[in-house]
Design a protein around this motif. Structure first.
Motif, PDB file in Angstrom:
ATOM      1  N   ARG A  68      37.364  57.512   2.898  1.00 21.83           N
ATOM      2  CA  ARG A  68      36.429  56.715   2.108  1.00 21.83           C
ATOM      3  C   ARG A  68      35.786  57.587   1.037  1.00 21.83           C
ATOM      4  N   ILE A  69      35.896  57.142  -0.217  1.00 21.10           N
ATOM      5  CA  ILE A  69      35.359  57.876  -1.357  1.00 21.10           C
ATOM      6  C   ILE A  69      34.442  56.951  -2.137  1.00 21.10           C
ATOM      7  N   THR A  70      33.342  57.499  -2.664  1.00 19.30           N
ATOM      8  CA  THR A  70      32.499  56.732  -3.572  1.00 19.30           C
ATOM      9  C   THR A  70      32.303  57.512  -4.859  1.00 19.30           C
ATOM     10  N   ALA A  71      32.246  56.788  -5.969  1.00 17.72           N
ATOM     11  CA  ALA A  71      32.014  57.371  -7.291  1.00 17.72           C
ATOM     12  C   ALA A  71      31.427  56.282  -8.172  1.00 17.72           C
ATOM     13  N   SER A  72      30.843  56.689  -9.294  1.00 15.23           N
ATOM     14  CA  SER A  72      30.325  55.696 -10.234  1.00 15.23           C
ATOM     15  C   SER A  72      31.473  54.827 -10.736  1.00 15.23           C
ATOM     16  N   VAL A  73      31.130  53.639 -11.211  1.00 18.74           N
ATOM     17  CA  VAL A  73      32.149  52.704 -11.677  1.00 18.74           C
ATOM     18  C   VAL A  73      32.984  53.328 -12.789  1.00 18.74           C
ATOM     19  N   ALA A  74      32.331  53.952 -13.761  1.00 17.86           N
ATOM     20  CA  ALA A  74      33.053  54.526 -14.898  1.00 17.86           C
ATOM     21  C   ALA A  74      33.918  55.699 -14.479  1.00 17.86           C
ATOM     22  N   PHE A  75      33.390  56.587 -13.640  1.00 14.87           N
ATOM     23  CA  PHE A  75      34.162  57.761 -13.237  1.00 14.87           C
ATOM     24  C   PHE A  75      35.358  57.352 -12.379  1.00 14.87           C
ATOM     25  N   ALA A  76      35.155  56.388 -11.499  1.00 16.18           N
ATOM     26  CA  ALA A  76      36.268  55.906 -10.679  1.00 16.18           C
ATOM     27  C   ALA A  76      37.358  55.314 -11.565  1.00 16.18           C
ATOM     28  N   HIS A  77      36.939  54.493 -12.524  1.00 11.93           N
ATOM     29  CA  HIS A  77      37.890  53.818 -13.413  1.00 11.93           C
ATOM     30  C   HIS A  77      38.638  54.814 -14.292  1.00 11.93           C
ATOM     31  N   GLN A  78      37.907  55.758 -14.879  1.00 12.08           N
ATOM     32  CA  GLN A  78      38.479  56.640 -15.880  1.00 12.08           C
ATOM     33  C   GLN A  78      39.170  57.866 -15.298  1.00 12.08           C
ATOM     34  N   MET A  79      38.637  58.411 -14.204  1.00 10.38           N
ATOM     35  CA  MET A  79      39.078  59.721 -13.741  1.00 10.38           C
ATOM     36  C   MET A  79      39.811  59.714 -12.406  1.00 10.38           C
ATOM     37  N   ILE A  80      39.471  58.783 -11.519  1.00 13.59           N
ATOM     38  CA  ILE A  80      40.066  58.818 -10.183  1.00 13.59           C
ATOM     39  C   ILE A  80      41.259  57.886 -10.054  1.00 13.59           C
ATOM     40  N   VAL A  81      41.096  56.621 -10.463  1.00 14.44           N
ATOM     41  CA  VAL A  81      42.183  55.655 -10.301  1.00 14.44           C
ATOM     42  C   VAL A  81      43.484  56.128 -10.963  1.00 14.44           C
ATOM     43  N   PRO A  82      43.460  56.710 -12.174  1.00 14.18           N
ATOM     44  CA  PRO A  82      44.721  57.169 -12.764  1.00 14.18           C
ATOM     45  C   PRO A  82      45.428  58.257 -11.959  1.00 14.18           C
ATOM     46  N   LEU A  83      44.704  58.965 -11.097  1.00  9.56           N
ATOM     47  CA  LEU A  83      45.309  60.035 -10.298  1.00  9.56           C
ATOM     48  C   LEU A  83      45.867  59.547  -8.960  1.00  9.56           C
ATOM     49  N   LEU A  84      45.530  58.321  -8.568  1.00 16.18           N
ATOM     50  CA  LEU A  84      45.909  57.851  -7.243  1.00 16.18           C
ATOM     51  C   LEU A  84      47.422  57.764  -7.021  1.00 16.18           C
ATOM     52  N   PRO A  85      48.213  57.339  -8.002  1.00 15.69           N
ATOM     53  CA  PRO A  85      49.666  57.307  -7.736  1.00 15.69           C
ATOM     54  C   PRO A  85      50.216  58.677  -7.363  1.00 15.69           C
ATOM     55  N   SER A  86      49.792  59.727  -8.079  1.00 18.13           N
ATOM     56  CA  SER A  86      50.278  61.071  -7.763  1.00 18.13           C
ATOM     57  C   SER A  86      49.776  61.529  -6.405  1.00 18.13           C
ATOM     58  N   PHE A  87      48.527  61.195  -6.094  1.00 14.25           N
ATOM     59  CA  PHE A  87      47.986  61.613  -4.802  1.00 14.25           C
ATOM     60  C   PHE A  87      48.723  60.925  -3.661  1.00 14.25           C
TER      61      PHE A  87
END
Length: 330
Positions: free
Chosen positions: A94-113
């Motif tokens: 379970r991870i939490t982040a701000s809406v903008a940071f999750a959208h811009q920085m985390i979600v694009p990395l999820l396929p590779s992870f």
């Protein structure tokens, strides 16, 4: 008594209530009550004193749970080590982040992870509120702030920097904007958060920082909405570099006052990975922190895209990332 039941009892102590533990586990409170009652019956002691208003740990319960907690943690650590030898971290993260940071920085990395760690299930909780990690059963939080303080453990993922930006269309309709004090005559788009609404602070080189009072007819609680409003030509905004990098490169937004650092709060801010203070770090959390840190873009020292400058004219040099871990308050 199975390990899951013993962990449930420890959660009840941590949250101070049956309901709190149930929320963390996402199960019915009656199930937690039955688990506690079953362990108490097996032990022949009462772990908690329960009333209609509160729950307290009994003396016998405190002795038992104090001895139990490090044993459970050691068993978890042993399991993690065994899985590490197998090379397959797994489980719910379970991870939490701000809406903008999750959208811009985390979600694009999820396929590779997920390609690298297919046995880890991600529960990403985007929220601009600082969710309580223990209360919500969160393993890892990403916070944008100065060096955090408290009982959590923190690791810096990347340095952050803020810029004052506006769209070219907006600037065409204004008098020339050359100095931060010129903001007094512009419509400024602001964060609807305490302490971030009315003043922006600037500094240049060794000069003393100075503050400019800003005014405007639009306020936003979400950085994504603020960014879009700026791109639509509704006013001037102060936004993080990680959020507007593409906008600056394409010229959708123009960076003002490129000789100045700017902030709506404090200058020294970063993206931090925070996790509960435990005697060991679960492997699923460890690999996520390492992955994020290895894939976050380095802070940029490039001169921002400025009015009258073509996006192809920008130069840049790499910024050596200063990663470190620290326990809050140290």
């Amino acid at each position: 008594m199975d390990i899951a039941s013993l962990k449930t009892v420890l959660l009840v102590r941590t949250h101070g209530s049956i309901a709190g533990a149930a929320r963390a586990l996402d199960i019915d409170p009656s199930s937690v009550s039955r688990t506690v009652a079953g362990i108490e019956a097996d032990l022949g002691i009462r772990l908690f004193q329960r009333t209609t208003r509160r729950l307290t740990v009994t003396e016998e319960g405190q002795t038992y749970l104090t001895r139990l907690e490090p044993l459970i943690e050691e068993m978890d650590a042993a399991r993690e080590d065994a899985r590490g030898l197998r090379g397959q971290p797994s489980g719910l993260l379970r991870i939490t982040a701000s809406v903008a940071f999750a959208h811009q920085m985390i979600v694009p990395l999820l396929p590779s992870f997920q390609a690298r760690y297919p046995d880890i299930t991600i529960d990403l909780r985007s929220s601009d509120a600082n969710l309580d990690l223990v209360e919500n059963g969160i393993d890892l939080a990403i916070r944008l702030a100065p060096a955090p303080k408290g009982d959590l453990v923190s690791t810096r993922l990347m340095q952050t920097r803020y810029r004052v930006v506006a769209s070219p269309e907006f600037l065409v309709e204004q008098e020339p904007v050359a100095h931060p004090t010129d903001l007094a005559g512009l419509n400024c788009l602001r964060f609807a958060l305490p302490g971030l609404q009315d003043n922006w602070t600037f500094r240049s080189g060794d000069e003393a920082p100075f503050t400019v009072a800003v005014r405007g007819n639009l306020m936003f609680s979400n950085a994504l909405a603020l960014r879009r409003a700026a791109g639509m030509g509704l006013g001037v905004a102060i936004l993080a570099d990680w959020l507007i990098g593409d906008d600056l490169r394409t010229g959708r937004l123009v960076a003002l006052f490129q000789d100045y650092d700017c902030t709506a709060s404090v200058f020294e801010t970063a993206a931090w990975a925070l996790y509960p203070n435990r005697s060991y770090l679960p492997q699923k959390v460890r690999v996520m922190i390492d992955f994020l840190r290895g894939n976050m873009p380095p802070a940029s020292r490039q001169r921002p895209f400025a009015a009258g400058q073509k996006s192809g004219d920008m130069g840049s040099d790499d910024f050596r990332q200063d990663h470190h871990s620290r326990k809050h308050g140290e």
